[in-house]
Scaffold this motif. Structure first.
Motif, PDB file in Angstrom:
ATOM      1  N   PHE A  76       0.847  -1.211   0.000  1.00 18.65           N
ATOM      2  CA  PHE A  76       0.000   0.000   0.000  1.00 18.65           C
ATOM      3  C   PHE A  76       0.879   1.257   0.000  1.00 18.65           C
ATOM      4  O   PHE A  76       0.673   2.174   0.776  1.00 18.65           O
ATOM      5  CB  PHE A  76      -0.951  -0.006   1.198  1.00 18.65           C
ATOM      6  N   GLN A  89      -1.097   6.086  -2.754  1.00 18.76           N
ATOM      7  CA  GLN A  89      -2.508   6.450  -2.567  1.00 18.76           C
ATOM      8  C   GLN A  89      -2.990   7.111  -3.853  1.00 18.76           C
ATOM      9  O   GLN A  89      -3.601   6.471  -4.689  1.00 18.76           O
ATOM     10  CB  GLN A  89      -2.674   7.338  -1.333  1.00 18.76           C
ATOM     11  N   CYS A  90      -2.705   8.396  -4.048  1.00 23.63           N
ATOM     12  CA  CYS A  90      -3.131   9.015  -5.314  1.00 23.63           C
ATOM     13  C   CYS A  90      -2.267   8.516  -6.457  1.00 23.63           C
ATOM     14  O   CYS A  90      -2.681   8.527  -7.604  1.00 23.63           O
ATOM     15  CB  CYS A  90      -3.062  10.530  -5.219  1.00 23.63           C
ATOM     16  N   VAL A 138      16.217   6.029   2.007  1.00 24.94           N
ATOM     17  CA  VAL A 138      15.767   7.402   2.284  1.00 24.94           C
ATOM     18  C   VAL A 138      16.550   8.383   1.424  1.00 24.94           C
ATOM     19  O   VAL A 138      15.984   9.305   0.824  1.00 24.94           O
ATOM     20  CB  VAL A 138      15.930   7.730   3.795  1.00 24.94           C
ATOM     21  N   CYS A 168       0.844  11.881   0.145  1.00 22.48           N
ATOM     22  CA  CYS A 168      -0.190  11.008   0.713  1.00 22.48           C
ATOM     23  C   CYS A 168       0.302   9.997   1.740  1.00 22.48           C
ATOM     24  O   CYS A 168      -0.380   9.754   2.729  1.00 22.48           O
ATOM     25  CB  CYS A 168      -0.871  10.222  -0.406  1.00 22.48           C
ATOM     26  N   THR A 169       1.419   9.364   1.464  1.00 27.26           N
ATOM     27  CA  THR A 169       1.727   8.133   2.201  1.00 27.26           C
ATOM     28  C   THR A 169       2.485   8.346   3.502  1.00 27.26           C
ATOM     29  O   THR A 169       2.556   7.439   4.326  1.00 27.26           O
ATOM     30  CB  THR A 169       2.611   7.201   1.361  1.00 27.26           C
ATOM     31  N   GLY A 170       3.105   9.519   3.663  1.00 28.90           N
ATOM     32  CA  GLY A 170       3.998   9.668   4.807  1.00 28.90           C
ATOM     33  C   GLY A 170       5.323   8.950   4.599  1.00 28.90           C
ATOM     34  O   GLY A 170       6.082   8.780   5.546  1.00 28.90           O
ATOM     35  N   TYR A 171       5.590   8.505   3.391  1.00 28.41           N
ATOM     36  CA  TYR A 171       6.859   7.882   2.961  1.00 28.41           C
ATOM     37  C   TYR A 171       7.151   6.513   3.559  1.00 28.41           C
ATOM     38  O   TYR A 171       7.810   5.690   2.925  1.00 28.41           O
ATOM     39  CB  TYR A 171       8.078   8.792   3.262  1.00 28.41           C
ATOM     40  N   LEU A 213      -9.527  10.110  -4.596  1.00 28.97           N
ATOM     41  CA  LEU A 213      -8.255  10.775  -4.839  1.00 28.97           C
ATOM     42  C   LEU A 213      -7.125  10.032  -4.154  1.00 28.97           C
ATOM     43  O   LEU A 213      -6.118  10.609  -3.772  1.00 28.97           O
ATOM     44  CB  LEU A 213      -8.309  12.253  -4.416  1.00 28.97           C
ATOM     45  N   GLY A 214      -7.327   8.726  -4.022  1.00 29.38           N
ATOM     46  CA  GLY A 214      -6.274   7.909  -3.446  1.00 29.38           C
ATOM     47  C   GLY A 214      -6.641   7.378  -2.077  1.00 29.38           C
ATOM     48  O   GLY A 214      -5.980   6.504  -1.536  1.00 29.38           O
ATOM     49  N   ASN A 254     -11.859  -1.639   5.450  1.00 31.44           N
ATOM     50  CA  ASN A 254     -10.677  -2.161   4.769  1.00 31.44           C
ATOM     51  C   ASN A 254      -9.478  -1.776   5.629  1.00 31.44           C
ATOM     52  O   ASN A 254      -8.948  -0.672   5.509  1.00 31.44           O
ATOM     53  CB  ASN A 254     -10.572  -1.568   3.360  1.00 31.44           C
ATOM     54  N   ARG A 279      -6.368  -2.342   5.742  1.00 34.07           N
ATOM     55  CA  ARG A 279      -5.117  -1.854   5.135  1.00 34.07           C
ATOM     56  C   ARG A 279      -5.256  -0.410   4.670  1.00 34.07           C
ATOM     57  O   ARG A 279      -4.346   0.396   4.809  1.00 34.07           O
ATOM     58  CB  ARG A 279      -4.699  -2.741   3.962  1.00 34.07           C
ATOM     59  N   LEU A 280      -6.415  -0.098   4.088  1.00 35.34           N
ATOM     60  CA  LEU A 280      -6.631   1.282   3.637  1.00 35.34           C
ATOM     61  C   LEU A 280      -6.689   2.233   4.829  1.00 35.34           C
ATOM     62  O   LEU A 280      -6.164   3.346   4.769  1.00 35.34           O
ATOM     63  CB  LEU A 280      -7.925   1.401   2.829  1.00 35.34           C
ATOM     64  N   GLN A 316      -3.204   2.782   6.056  1.00 39.83           N
ATOM     65  CA  GLN A 316      -2.487   3.619   5.098  1.00 39.83           C
ATOM     66  C   GLN A 316      -2.856   5.097   5.293  1.00 39.83           C
ATOM     67  O   GLN A 316      -1.996   5.978   5.304  1.00 39.83           O
ATOM     68  CB  GLN A 316      -2.874   3.143   3.694  1.00 39.83           C
ATOM     69  N   GLN A 317      -4.155   5.352   5.465  1.00 38.86           N
ATOM     70  CA  GLN A 317      -4.582   6.733   5.670  1.00 38.86           C
ATOM     71  C   GLN A 317      -4.041   7.310   6.960  1.00 38.86           C
ATOM     72  O   GLN A 317      -3.623   8.462   7.008  1.00 38.86           O
ATOM     73  CB  GLN A 317      -6.107   6.805   5.706  1.00 38.86           C
ATOM     74  N   THR A 355      -1.352   6.456   8.617  1.00 35.96           N
ATOM     75  CA  THR A 355       0.092   6.676   8.522  1.00 35.96           C
ATOM     76  C   THR A 355       0.388   7.966   7.761  1.00 35.96           C
ATOM     77  O   THR A 355       1.134   8.832   8.217  1.00 35.96           O
ATOM     78  CB  THR A 355       0.764   5.493   7.794  1.00 35.96           C
ATOM     79  N   GLY A 356      -0.207   8.083   6.580  1.00 34.65           N
ATOM     80  CA  GLY A 356       0.061   9.256   5.750  1.00 34.65           C
ATOM     81  C   GLY A 356      -0.537  10.522   6.337  1.00 34.65           C
ATOM     82  O   GLY A 356       0.084  11.588   6.298  1.00 34.65           O
ATOM     83  N   TRP A 358       1.444  11.877   9.279  1.00 35.26           N
ATOM     84  CA  TRP A 358       2.625  12.563   8.757  1.00 35.26           C
ATOM     85  C   TRP A 358       2.248  13.978   8.305  1.00 35.26           C
ATOM     86  O   TRP A 358       2.958  14.956   8.569  1.00 35.26           O
ATOM     87  CB  TRP A 358       3.215  11.773   7.569  1.00 35.26           C
ATOM     88  N   MET A 359       1.114  14.095   7.649  1.00 34.85           N
ATOM     89  CA  MET A 359       0.680  15.411   7.188  1.00 34.85           C
ATOM     90  C   MET A 359       0.375  16.317   8.379  1.00 34.85           C
ATOM     91  O   MET A 359       0.645  17.513   8.335  1.00 34.85           O
ATOM     92  CB  MET A 359      -0.535  15.289   6.277  1.00 34.85           C
ATOM     93  N   PRO A 413      11.371  12.319   3.133  1.00 39.34           N
ATOM     94  CA  PRO A 413      11.550  10.981   3.710  1.00 39.34           C
ATOM     95  C   PRO A 413      12.622  10.919   4.785  1.00 39.34           C
ATOM     96  O   PRO A 413      12.674   9.962   5.554  1.00 39.34           O
ATOM     97  CB  PRO A 413      11.913  10.114   2.496  1.00 39.34           C
ATOM     98  N   LEU A 453      11.185  11.714   9.081  1.00 44.46           N
ATOM     99  CA  LEU A 453      10.035  10.965   9.575  1.00 44.46           C
ATOM    100  C   LEU A 453      10.139  10.708  11.068  1.00 44.46           C
ATOM    101  O   LEU A 453      11.208  10.733  11.650  1.00 44.46           O
ATOM    102  CB  LEU A 453       9.930   9.618   8.849  1.00 44.46           C
ATOM    103  N   SER A 454       8.987  10.420  11.634  1.00 42.63           N
ATOM    104  CA  SER A 454       8.939   9.999  13.025  1.00 42.63           C
ATOM    105  C   SER A 454       8.408   8.576  13.046  1.00 42.63           C
ATOM    106  O   SER A 454       7.585   8.208  12.215  1.00 42.63           O
ATOM    107  CB  SER A 454       7.976  10.915  13.782  1.00 42.63           C
TER     108      SER A 454
END
Ligand code: FES
Ligand code: FES
Lengths: 158, 340
Positions: free
Chosen positions: A96, A99-100, A127, A137-140, B46-47, B219, B221-222, B225-226, B228-229, B232-233, B265, B268-269
């Motif tokens: 996964f 995302q986009c 990295v 999207c993914t946070g890497y 949109l992902g 889901n 996994r989805l 995934q959301q 995690t990302g 981060w945002m 990348p 990250l934390s």
């Protein structure tokens, strides 16, 4: 503006088209050769979405003049899969890591270059290899994990 | 000059969908002659997984394999109306609309099958593998494909359904302000650790520990995934992102995204996520929406952690090194809150 013919090898096929003065390789690939896998993110070398391999080395296609690629070898994400997905693509799907998906072709090509040069990268090396590629999207983290995962698979197969 | 460690906590109640309601979404479902189903939506993927999750919901409700459902979100001009993919409303609002549409389509499918099998539609069940059979008598069966084709070519029925989900717009009492802002809350709690450099003002998030309560993770996994990302945002919003990185004059504002900073990348934390499932009574199969909520707790948690680390309270985002340094100067240096 003068049109100039440019012939190059794209994902193993001989391709040729006309380019205009000042056209960059990204526009040339997308508009003239119809390979839409490299993406336009910023057009100024800041995002990595346009990453392709030029004679095996990762470059930002938005910063390269199309003319300078004449006679050279270009690889893009569109050429990665054969009958099956490339191990990196598979790892991205299974992990996964998209995302986009907008960053994905650039991420894949940066990772392809890394794994060819260094089949057993550390996390830090992954990295560093994708350090110029932005993802919103993914946070890497899933991308880093997918690259490490693919490296493991490729090595076990080799 | 030192680096100070701090820890901060935040918890949120997160409302799903538009404040006060009034944000409908529609879905249309129909069977094709090959026995597969199309779900038409104007809800954009949109992902975040809109297509995957509505496909699962439709398949579950129709009683057919997920492979037999195709979700088409191609065109908001021609598709049924949707308010949009925002406010973490997709799974909840659109999912409920899909259930309504799929139920209606399923009823026609079962009627068509009943006519072919010469039984009562009320006695029929689906096996989720592409067959419809009489309850308790699996041998008296017809495939969904055969039933759809019979409906189409012999019986002259459309195996189709319409669905809409609307939480009516809540009135607001002009005297008291009383209203019903939202019907469904998700929740999250988060602990972050930061390191604050009192010489440069730089803040690094070194660890996040979170629990997100998402209704049911349709889901997993989805959802993961959301989260995690999105977290981060949230970190990025807390410490980096601004459309005005330069000043004092607005003429110095950036003209494109190259000056819009985000962690890469290398910044990250670690993040440990626990997903808690408490199915929502009004959610599709209990689901809420993890969308924006992934980011929300990170911002106050980071601000609290900075206060814990150096005693500087910044209430203006993003918390840039400059703001931290100004705060440190105003109070005469770092004053860690933590003792011992
Ligand atoms: S488009 Fe080339 S680096 Fe962004
Ligand atoms: S997956 Fe959306 S930018 Fe990376």
């Amino acid at each position: 503006m003068a049109l100039k013919p440019v012939a190059l090898t794209l994902n193993g096929s001989e391709r040729a088209a006309f380019t205009e003065d000042g056209e960059n390789l990204l526009d040339f690939l997308r508009r003239r050769l119809g390979d839409l896998s490299p993406k336009f993110g910023c057009g100024q070398g800041a995002c990595g979405a346009c990453t392709v391999l030029l004679d095996g080395a990762p470059v930002l296609a938005c910063l390269i003049l199309a003319e300078t690629a004449a006679g050279r070898r270009i690889e893009t994400a569109a050429g990665l899969a054969g009958a099956a997905l490339h191990p990196l693509q598979r790892a991205f799907v299974e992990g996964f890591a998209a995302q986009c998906g907008y960053c994905t072709p650039g991420m894949l090509m940066a990772a392809v270059a890394l794994l060819r040069a260094n089949p057993r990268p550390t996390r830090e090396e992954v990295v560093a290899a994708i350090g110029g590629n932005l993802c919103r999207c993914t946070g890497y983290e899933p991308i880093i994990a997918a690259v490490l995962d693919a490296a493991g698979h490729m090595e076990r197969r080799a | 000059m030192a680096r100070h460690r701090g820890r901060g906590f935040a918890a949120i109640n997160y409302p799903i969908g538009m404040n006060l309601g009034g944000d409908p979404s529609q879905a249309l479902v129909h069977a094709n002659p090959d026995g597969k189903f199309t779900v038409a939506l104007s809800s954009i993927d949109l992902g975040q997984g809109m297509k995957s999750v509505t496909r699962q919901i439709a398949a579950e409700t129709l009683g057919v394999p997920v492979e037999d459902v195709w979700v088409d979100t191609a065109d908001s001009d021609t598709g049924p109306h949707c308010m949009g993919s925002f406010a973490s409303r997709g799974t909840h609002r659109v999912g409920n609309a899909v259930i309504a549409a799929a139920r209606e389509a399923r009823a026609v499918l079962l009627e068509a099958a009943a006519e072919e099998l010469e039984v009562d539609a009320g006695d029929l069940v689906t096996d989720g593998r592409g067959n419809i059979h009489v309850r308790g008598a699996p041998a008296r069966a017809i495939t969904t494909m055969a039933a759809a084709q019979a409906a189409q070519f012999r019986q002259g029925r459309t195996v189709s359904g319409r669905g809409i989900f609307l939480i009516p717009l809540s009135p607001v009492d002009p005297e008291t302000g009383e209203m019903t802002p939202v019907s469904c809350f998700a929740h999250a709690a988060m602990m972050v650790e930061v390191e604050v450099d009192d010489e440069t003002g730089e803040v690094g998030v070194t660890d996040m520990q979170s629990a997100y309560e998402v209704g049911r993770a349709l889901n997993p996994r989805l959802v993961g995934q959301q989260l995690t990302g999105g977290a981060w945002m949230g970190m990025s919003h807390a410490l980096w992102e601004t459309t005005e990185p330069f000043y004092p004059d607005r003429a110095h504002r950036p003209v494109d995204f190259s000056a819009y900073l985000m962690p890469g990348p290398g910044d990250l934390s670690s993040h440990h996520i626990s997903i808690l499932e408490r199915p929502a009574p009004d959610g599709p199969y209990g689901a809420k929406g993890p969308g924006e909520m992934c980011a929300n707790p990170v911002l106050p948690a980071v601000a609290n952690a900075i206060w814990d680390a150096v005693g500087v309270r910044v209430d203006d985002l993003p918390i840039t090194p400059e703001k931290v340094l100004r705060g440190l100067r105003a109070q005469g240096g770092a004053r860690p809150r933590r003792r011992g």
